[in-house]
Design an enzyme around this catalytic site. Structure first.
Site, PDB file in Angstrom:
ATOM      1  N   GLU A   9       1.162  -1.264   0.245  1.00  0.00           N
ATOM      2  CA  GLU A   9      -0.482   0.003   0.238  1.00  0.00           C
ATOM      3  C   GLU A   9       0.756   1.664   0.099  1.00  0.00           C
ATOM      4  OE1 GLU A   9      -4.144  -1.469   2.086  1.00  0.00           O
ATOM      5  OE2 GLU A   9      -2.538  -1.666   3.528  1.00  0.00           O
ATOM      6  N   ASP A  14     -11.088  -7.238  -3.075  1.00  0.00           N
ATOM      7  CA  ASP A  14     -12.708  -7.953  -2.818  1.00  0.00           C
ATOM      8  C   ASP A  14     -13.896  -7.636  -1.762  1.00  0.00           C
ATOM      9  OD1 ASP A  14     -12.658  -8.613   0.658  1.00  0.00           O
ATOM     10  OD2 ASP A  14     -10.259  -7.748  -0.587  1.00  0.00           O
TER      11      ASP A  14
HETATM   12  N1  ADE Z   1      -9.243  -4.907   3.098  1.00  0.00           N
HETATM   13  C1  ADE Z   1      -8.974  -5.942   2.914  1.00  0.00           C
HETATM   14  N2  ADE Z   1      -9.982  -6.200   2.290  1.00  0.00           N
HETATM   15  C2  ADE Z   1     -10.295  -6.747   3.438  1.00  0.00           C
HETATM   16  C3  ADE Z   1     -11.138  -7.787   4.163  1.00  0.00           C
HETATM   17  N3  ADE Z   1     -12.146  -8.721   3.305  1.00  0.00           N
HETATM   18  N4  ADE Z   1     -11.315  -7.085   5.330  1.00  0.00           N
HETATM   19  C4  ADE Z   1     -10.813  -6.655   5.985  1.00  0.00           C
HETATM   20  N5  ADE Z   1     -10.271  -5.973   5.530  1.00  0.00           N
HETATM   21  C5  ADE Z   1     -10.241  -5.724   4.172  1.00  0.00           C
END
Ligand code: ADE
Length: 258
Positions: free
Chosen positions: A22, A222
């Protein structure tokens, strides 16, 4: 006198991400880069898009993020803080690569079970007589306004045959990598949260307590559902890159401003 982010003698803009992916792209662009290590945290100082910045990896989860923010604010004079990184999208329309700019942050896992149901509590302001913070912690309005201007202008690279979309709204934070569609729907319906991550609201709480202007920018890797672990692995780089692009555009937008 024109004051950019806050206090008059403010110095740098802090840019934080939880993981190497990041902050990597931003580190590459950093001019006059210097490295300084304090209490186990490596800080990179230099200039990004003409702005004096300090860049750091905060670590994953609320505690690491809070620790890093405490060390950061104890060692650097700051005029603002930008948190950048990836998140899970909570609305089915939000696809990997899309960006969520926070309007306000919430720690969804701070609270208590009441009659079998979890009730989210507002956090307490340790530096103001332990008074309650608001349940939602608003980001800095000036930074948000500037970021919205950037949204109108930025040209993100197409990903999977579409230009990533940019949303503004609530981002929820908790100490869980969420991969459960029921919980994801709950966070959306209870808090209208568009994305979930694991650090932002902890940093927001400290910034609120210290009156340090901040904003959180996240790009979705996601959808916080059962596919989240594999989607995350596949899309983390693209998402982290999109968030970093937004940060660079935001810093560029300030060119010429003090
Ligand atoms: N960062 C990226 N994806 C995530 C998720 N599904 N839950 C928590 N933090 C995240």
């Amino acid at each position: 006198m024109f004051v950019l982010f806050g206090t008059a003698n403010a110095q740098r803009i802090a840019i934080m991400g939880a993981m190497d992916e990041e902050i990597e792209l931003l580190k590459v662009d950093l001019l006059h880069k210097k490295e300084v290590r304090k209490n186990g945290i490596t800080f990179f100082t230099g200039k990004l898009k003409g702005q004096k910045v300090v860049l750091l990896k905060a670590g994953i989860g609320k505690t690491n993020a809070a620790y890093s923010t405490a060390i950061l604010t104890a060692n650097f004079k700051l005029k603002g803080l930008i948190f950048t990184g990836v998140a899970g999208g909570l609305h089915p329309d939000i696809l990997p690569g899309d960006i969520v700019v926070a309007t306000k942050m919430i720690q969804y896992d701070f609270g208590a079970f009441k009659n079998g149901a979890f009730e989210t509590w507002p956090t307490r302001n340790l530096v103001q007589n332990n008074k309650r913070n608001t349940l939602y912690l608003p980001v800095d309005s000036y930074l948000l306004e500037k970021t919205k201007k950037v949204v109108e202008q930025i040209k993100l690279a197409p990903f999977q045959h579409r230009i990533p979309k940019i949303y503004t709204g609530v981002i929820a934070t908790g100490d869980t990598f969420l991969s459960d569609s029921k919980k994801a729907e709950e966070l959306y319906s209870n808090f209208k949260a568009l994305a979930v991550e694991m650090e932002g609201a902890a940093v927001a709480q400290i910034c609120t307590m210290l009156k340090l202007p901040y904003i959180v920018i996240r790009s979705c890797s996601d959808n916080a559902n059962r596919n989240a672990p594999s989607d995350y692995a596949a899309f983390v780089k693209v998402a982290a890159g999109n968030s970093a692009q937004m940060v660079l555009a935001l810093l560029d937008h300030y060119k010429g401003e003090k």
